[in-house]
Structures are given as structure tokens and as C-alpha cells.
Design a protein around this motif. Structure first.
Motif, PDB file in Angstrom:
ATOM      1  N   ASN A 111       6.537  -5.296   6.428  1.00 27.55           N
ATOM      2  CA  ASN A 111       7.695  -5.228   7.329  1.00 27.55           C
ATOM      3  C   ASN A 111       8.988  -5.785   6.752  1.00 27.55           C
ATOM      4  O   ASN A 111       9.834  -6.282   7.474  1.00 27.55           O
ATOM      5  N   GLY A 112       9.160  -5.661   5.452  1.00 29.80           N
ATOM      6  CA  GLY A 112      10.430  -6.024   4.833  1.00 29.80           C
ATOM      7  C   GLY A 112      11.429  -4.897   5.038  1.00 29.80           C
ATOM      8  O   GLY A 112      11.157  -3.910   5.710  1.00 29.80           O
ATOM      9  N   GLY A 113      12.590  -5.048   4.450  1.00 29.72           N
ATOM     10  CA  GLY A 113      13.570  -3.970   4.483  1.00 29.72           C
ATOM     11  C   GLY A 113      14.704  -4.151   5.451  1.00 29.72           C
ATOM     12  O   GLY A 113      15.394  -3.196   5.773  1.00 29.72           O
ATOM     13  N   SER A 114      14.932  -5.362   5.923  1.00 31.96           N
ATOM     14  CA  SER A 114      16.050  -5.583   6.834  1.00 31.96           C
ATOM     15  C   SER A 114      17.387  -5.340   6.148  1.00 31.96           C
ATOM     16  O   SER A 114      18.327  -4.858   6.756  1.00 31.96           O
ATOM     17  N   TYR A 115      17.475  -5.692   4.862  1.00 35.25           N
ATOM     18  CA  TYR A 115      18.721  -5.541   4.103  1.00 35.25           C
ATOM     19  C   TYR A 115      18.460  -4.745   2.837  1.00 35.25           C
ATOM     20  O   TYR A 115      18.708  -5.210   1.733  1.00 35.25           O
ATOM     21  N   GLY A 116      17.932  -3.553   2.992  1.00 40.07           N
ATOM     22  CA  GLY A 116      17.563  -2.720   1.855  1.00 40.07           C
ATOM     23  C   GLY A 116      16.069  -2.765   1.637  1.00 40.07           C
ATOM     24  O   GLY A 116      15.368  -3.621   2.182  1.00 40.07           O
ATOM     25  N   PRO A 117      15.566  -1.836   0.847  1.00 42.15           N
ATOM     26  CA  PRO A 117      14.114  -1.776   0.624  1.00 42.15           C
ATOM     27  C   PRO A 117      13.591  -3.040  -0.043  1.00 42.15           C
ATOM     28  O   PRO A 117      14.225  -3.575  -0.949  1.00 42.15           O
ATOM     29  N   PRO A 118      12.433  -3.525   0.392  1.00 38.00           N
ATOM     30  CA  PRO A 118      11.829  -4.672  -0.282  1.00 38.00           C
ATOM     31  C   PRO A 118      11.316  -4.250  -1.655  1.00 38.00           C
ATOM     32  O   PRO A 118      11.056  -3.068  -1.898  1.00 38.00           O
ATOM     33  N   SER A 119      11.166  -5.204  -2.549  1.00 32.89           N
ATOM     34  CA  SER A 119      10.575  -4.917  -3.858  1.00 32.89           C
ATOM     35  C   SER A 119       9.092  -4.583  -3.676  1.00 32.89           C
ATOM     36  O   SER A 119       8.504  -4.846  -2.619  1.00 32.89           O
ATOM     37  N   PHE A 120       8.492  -4.046  -4.722  1.00 31.42           N
ATOM     38  CA  PHE A 120       7.067  -3.762  -4.693  1.00 31.42           C
ATOM     39  C   PHE A 120       6.284  -5.039  -4.400  1.00 31.42           C
ATOM     40  O   PHE A 120       5.378  -5.041  -3.573  1.00 31.42           O
ATOM     41  N   ASP A 121       6.653  -6.146  -5.056  1.00 31.00           N
ATOM     42  CA  ASP A 121       5.942  -7.414  -4.838  1.00 31.00           C
ATOM     43  C   ASP A 121       6.071  -7.903  -3.402  1.00 31.00           C
ATOM     44  O   ASP A 121       5.130  -8.465  -2.855  1.00 31.00           O
ATOM     45  N   GLU A 122       7.237  -7.699  -2.782  1.00 29.23           N
ATOM     46  CA  GLU A 122       7.419  -8.109  -1.389  1.00 29.23           C
ATOM     47  C   GLU A 122       6.626  -7.226  -0.432  1.00 29.23           C
ATOM     48  O   GLU A 122       6.195  -7.682   0.623  1.00 29.23           O
ATOM     49  N   ALA A 123       6.428  -5.965  -0.801  1.00 25.82           N
ATOM     50  CA  ALA A 123       5.749  -5.017   0.080  1.00 25.82           C
ATOM     51  C   ALA A 123       4.256  -4.875  -0.205  1.00 25.82           C
ATOM     52  O   ALA A 123       3.528  -4.309   0.605  1.00 25.82           O
ATOM     53  N   LYS A 124       3.785  -5.408  -1.322  1.00 24.22           N
ATOM     54  CA  LYS A 124       2.398  -5.131  -1.713  1.00 24.22           C
ATOM     55  C   LYS A 124       1.377  -5.775  -0.779  1.00 24.22           C
ATOM     56  O   LYS A 124       1.590  -6.864  -0.250  1.00 24.22           O
ATOM     57  N   VAL A 125       0.296  -5.042  -0.617  1.00 29.00           N
ATOM     58  CA  VAL A 125      -0.835  -5.449   0.207  1.00 29.00           C
ATOM     59  C   VAL A 125      -2.074  -5.360  -0.677  1.00 29.00           C
ATOM     60  O   VAL A 125      -2.271  -4.357  -1.366  1.00 29.00           O
ATOM     61  N   VAL A 126      -2.883  -6.393  -0.669  1.00 30.80           N
ATOM     62  CA  VAL A 126      -4.122  -6.386  -1.443  1.00 30.80           C
ATOM     63  C   VAL A 126      -5.183  -5.645  -0.637  1.00 30.80           C
ATOM     64  O   VAL A 126      -5.450  -5.985   0.511  1.00 30.80           O
ATOM     65  N   VAL A 127      -5.753  -4.626  -1.257  1.00 27.70           N
ATOM     66  CA  VAL A 127      -6.844  -3.873  -0.622  1.00 27.70           C
ATOM     67  C   VAL A 127      -8.077  -4.084  -1.488  1.00 27.70           C
ATOM     68  O   VAL A 127      -8.209  -3.498  -2.556  1.00 27.70           O
ATOM     69  N   ASP A 128      -8.954  -4.974  -1.024  1.00 25.80           N
ATOM     70  CA  ASP A 128     -10.207  -5.228  -1.738  1.00 25.80           C
ATOM     71  C   ASP A 128     -11.394  -5.167  -0.783  1.00 25.80           C
ATOM     72  O   ASP A 128     -12.503  -5.522  -1.125  1.00 25.80           O
ATOM     73  N   LYS A 129     -11.090  -4.726   0.429  1.00 24.88           N
ATOM     74  CA  LYS A 129     -12.086  -4.501   1.488  1.00 24.88           C
ATOM     75  C   LYS A 129     -11.382  -3.618   2.516  1.00 24.88           C
ATOM     76  O   LYS A 129     -10.209  -3.288   2.347  1.00 24.88           O
ATOM     77  N   ALA A 130     -12.064  -3.246   3.583  1.00 23.63           N
ATOM     78  CA  ALA A 130     -11.400  -2.493   4.652  1.00 23.63           C
ATOM     79  C   ALA A 130     -10.236  -3.343   5.160  1.00 23.63           C
ATOM     80  O   ALA A 130     -10.415  -4.499   5.522  1.00 23.63           O
ATOM     81  N   THR A 131      -9.035  -2.782   5.138  1.00 21.16           N
ATOM     82  CA  THR A 131      -7.826  -3.534   5.449  1.00 21.16           C
ATOM     83  C   THR A 131      -7.012  -2.793   6.495  1.00 21.16           C
ATOM     84  O   THR A 131      -6.832  -1.577   6.401  1.00 21.16           O
TER      85      THR A 131
END
Length: 138
Positions: A111-131
Motif C-alpha cells: 500500500n505504498g504510492g502516496s507520493y509516487g510509485p514505491p520502490s520494488f523494495d518498499e512494495a515487495k512481499v515475501v511469498v514462501d507459503k500461501a500468502t
């Protein structure tokens, strides 16, 4: 009875493989108008996320309510960042106003992006199980 050791080794290796596919579920909320399509892209690399290219999964679904649940199955374990927008006029692009601000609702993982797109690191989600994650359109 003689067992072919090569065939046995291959079968044993296949049985021993762990499951690497995971499911990512997106709960998209704050849809203000029930019209158009929701376009979603899932990225696994920063350069692809930044360039809006080479997504690993994508969906286009008709907006049918104020919340939408989307499933992306069979994703290998890893880091993913999601971009999406509601294409109300169905022209397959996000419309931008004269001030450079999108006129159609959009969202990102985390849910970033209030002042432009968030970076990949700010938006990344770890998927290592059902998420399952929630994305708010803005």
C-alpha cells in the motif's frame, strides 16, 4: 526380480523434491465505482517492476464489486511486488491528468504510492507459503 537402479534413482529424486509452488491471494479493496477492469501485474525483479515489463503473472478482471479477491497460484518462493489499477474506460492504460497524477484508481503491494510509485523494495512481499495481502486502491 531385478530393479533398474537408474529408474529407481530418478523416481526417488522426484518423490524427494519439496513443493516450490505457492499461492498469492490479493484482496483488493476501496473500489469506488463498479465499472471497467482491474489490471494487475506481479513482478519478481526490480528492473522489471521499474520498467513495467516482464511480469511473472498478470490478470485482467471485470470489476464486479467494491472488493475483489484474486489468486495467483504456482508462484515459486521469492520476493514479489504488485502493481494494479482500475481501468474504468477500458483503454488498457492508466489515465493521467494534466498535473501528472493518475485519474484512475491504482494500488501497490504494501500500500505504498502516496507520493509516487514505491520502490520494488518498499512494495515487495515475501511469498514462501500461501500468502494473502490486502491492497487499497487510491
Amino acid at each position: 526380480m531385478r530393479i533398474n537402479t537408474g529408474v529407481f534413482a530418478v523416481v526417488a529424486a522426484i518423490i524427494a523434491l519439496p513443493t516450490f509452488a505457492h499461492e498469492l491471494t490479493l484482496n483488493v479493496i476501496n473500489i469506488k465505482s463498479v465499472k471497467g477492469n482491474l489490471l494487475v501485474a506481479v513482478y519478481d525483479k526490480e528492473e522489471h517492476y521499474t520498467a513495467n515489463s516482464n511480469w511473472v503473472a498478470a490478470k485482467q478482471v471485470k470489476v464486479s464489486g467494491t472488493t475483489i479477491l484474486l489468486d495467483f497460484a504456482d508462484l515459486p518462493a521469492g520476493n514479489y511486488a504488485i502493481k494494479l489499477f482500475q481501468d474504468e474506460n477500458e483503454n488498457n492504460q492508466i489515465d493521467i491528468g494534466v498535473n501528472g497524477i493518475p485519474t484512475e484508481l491504482y494500488g501497490f503491494s504494501n500500500n505504498g504510492g502516496s507520493y509516487g510509485p514505491p520502490s520494488f523494495d518498499e512494495a515487495k512481499v515475501v511469498v514462501d507459503k500461501a500468502t494473502e495481502i490486502e491492497i487499497h486502491l487510491r
